[in-house]
Motif scaffolding. Sequence first.
Motif, PDB file in Angstrom:
ATOM      1  N   TYR A  53      17.750  63.154  -9.507  1.00 60.75           N
ATOM      2  CA  TYR A  53      16.941  63.651 -10.489  1.00 60.75           C
ATOM      3  C   TYR A  53      16.969  65.096 -10.615  1.00 60.75           C
ATOM      4  O   TYR A  53      16.971  65.441 -11.651  1.00 60.75           O
ATOM      5  CB  TYR A  53      16.034  63.190 -10.738  1.00 60.75           C
ATOM      6  N   HIS A  82       5.094  67.548 -11.376  1.00 61.08           N
ATOM      7  CA  HIS A  82       6.144  67.677 -12.695  1.00 61.08           C
ATOM      8  C   HIS A  82       6.886  65.812 -11.923  1.00 61.08           C
ATOM      9  O   HIS A  82       8.185  66.285 -12.245  1.00 61.08           O
ATOM     10  CB  HIS A  82       6.778  68.459 -12.537  1.00 61.08           C
ATOM     11  N   PRO A  83       6.031  65.345 -12.177  1.00 61.93           N
ATOM     12  CA  PRO A  83       6.960  64.142 -11.072  1.00 61.93           C
ATOM     13  C   PRO A  83       7.368  63.365 -11.407  1.00 61.93           C
ATOM     14  O   PRO A  83       8.486  62.121 -10.465  1.00 61.93           O
ATOM     15  CB  PRO A  83       5.513  63.465 -10.824  1.00 61.93           C
ATOM     16  N   MET A  84       8.208  63.308 -12.521  1.00 63.57           N
ATOM     17  CA  MET A  84       8.898  62.732 -12.903  1.00 63.57           C
ATOM     18  C   MET A  84      10.454  63.450 -14.059  1.00 63.57           C
ATOM     19  O   MET A  84      10.743  63.213 -14.954  1.00 63.57           O
ATOM     20  CB  MET A  84       8.657  61.622 -14.451  1.00 63.57           C
ATOM     21  N   CYS A  85       9.880  64.524 -13.917  1.00 66.71           N
ATOM     22  CA  CYS A  85      11.271  65.364 -13.732  1.00 66.71           C
ATOM     23  C   CYS A  85      12.504  65.473 -13.956  1.00 66.71           C
ATOM     24  O   CYS A  85      13.171  64.108 -13.156  1.00 66.71           O
ATOM     25  CB  CYS A  85      10.890  66.633 -13.255  1.00 66.71           C
ATOM     26  N   ILE A 116      12.800  60.876 -12.991  1.00 65.10           N
ATOM     27  CA  ILE A 116      12.688  60.125 -11.755  1.00 65.10           C
ATOM     28  C   ILE A 116      11.950  58.861 -12.244  1.00 65.10           C
ATOM     29  O   ILE A 116      10.697  59.573 -13.334  1.00 65.10           O
ATOM     30  CB  ILE A 116      11.630  61.081 -10.873  1.00 65.10           C
ATOM     31  N   PRO A 117      12.350  58.399 -12.026  1.00 63.24           N
ATOM     32  CA  PRO A 117      11.779  56.358 -12.412  1.00 63.24           C
ATOM     33  C   PRO A 117      10.386  56.689 -11.957  1.00 63.24           C
ATOM     34  O   PRO A 117       9.456  57.182 -10.430  1.00 63.24           O
ATOM     35  CB  PRO A 117      12.428  55.120 -12.004  1.00 63.24           C
ATOM     36  N   PRO A 118       9.410  55.868 -12.389  1.00 58.67           N
ATOM     37  CA  PRO A 118       7.941  56.403 -12.581  1.00 58.67           C
ATOM     38  C   PRO A 118       8.236  55.652 -11.278  1.00 58.67           C
ATOM     39  O   PRO A 118       6.353  55.897 -10.568  1.00 58.67           O
ATOM     40  CB  PRO A 118       7.026  54.893 -13.208  1.00 58.67           C
ATOM     41  N   ALA A 165       7.751  57.989  -8.764  1.00 59.08           N
ATOM     42  CA  ALA A 165       6.945  59.196  -8.822  1.00 59.08           C
ATOM     43  C   ALA A 165       5.608  58.596  -8.160  1.00 59.08           C
ATOM     44  O   ALA A 165       5.106  59.442  -7.938  1.00 59.08           O
ATOM     45  CB  ALA A 165       7.102  59.513 -10.438  1.00 59.08           C
ATOM     46  N   TRP A 166       5.434  57.917  -8.687  1.00 62.36           N
ATOM     47  CA  TRP A 166       3.526  56.880  -8.271  1.00 62.36           C
ATOM     48  C   TRP A 166       3.911  56.884  -6.768  1.00 62.36           C
ATOM     49  O   TRP A 166       2.836  57.831  -7.051  1.00 62.36           O
ATOM     50  CB  TRP A 166       3.521  56.194  -8.576  1.00 62.36           C
TER      51      TRP A 166
END
Length: 117
Positions: A31, A92-95, A98-100, A103-104
Amino acid sequence: KPDPGPWLGGSTTSTFVAEDPDAEWELLAPYLLHETNAYGAWQAQTDNLATGFVSVSDAAELRAKEQYRILTPADYLADLAAAGDFAFAMLHPMCGGIPPELAWPGLELFADRVLSA
């Protein structure tokens, strides 16, 4: 809206938090490569916009650039402390798409172990 003019710069570094940074690199590298290579290609086509993104050939090259960092909670706390009074966290957790579900865990670790400190 009208063009706001040239980008004035600043850090584009995104930091992720993980207990095992090497394992997290394995998960996130596709990603992160997608994001930096897409923005890098756009950057190469313009004359007046310095985004900080450049295309790279593989995950090892990307990791060495430190545009994306994956740190343990303790390392992130030390990094923020070293930055002084004006330190800030750039997440930027879903840059790069990136699937949730990937990221979580890092966001929860950040909230539990970095933000709470």
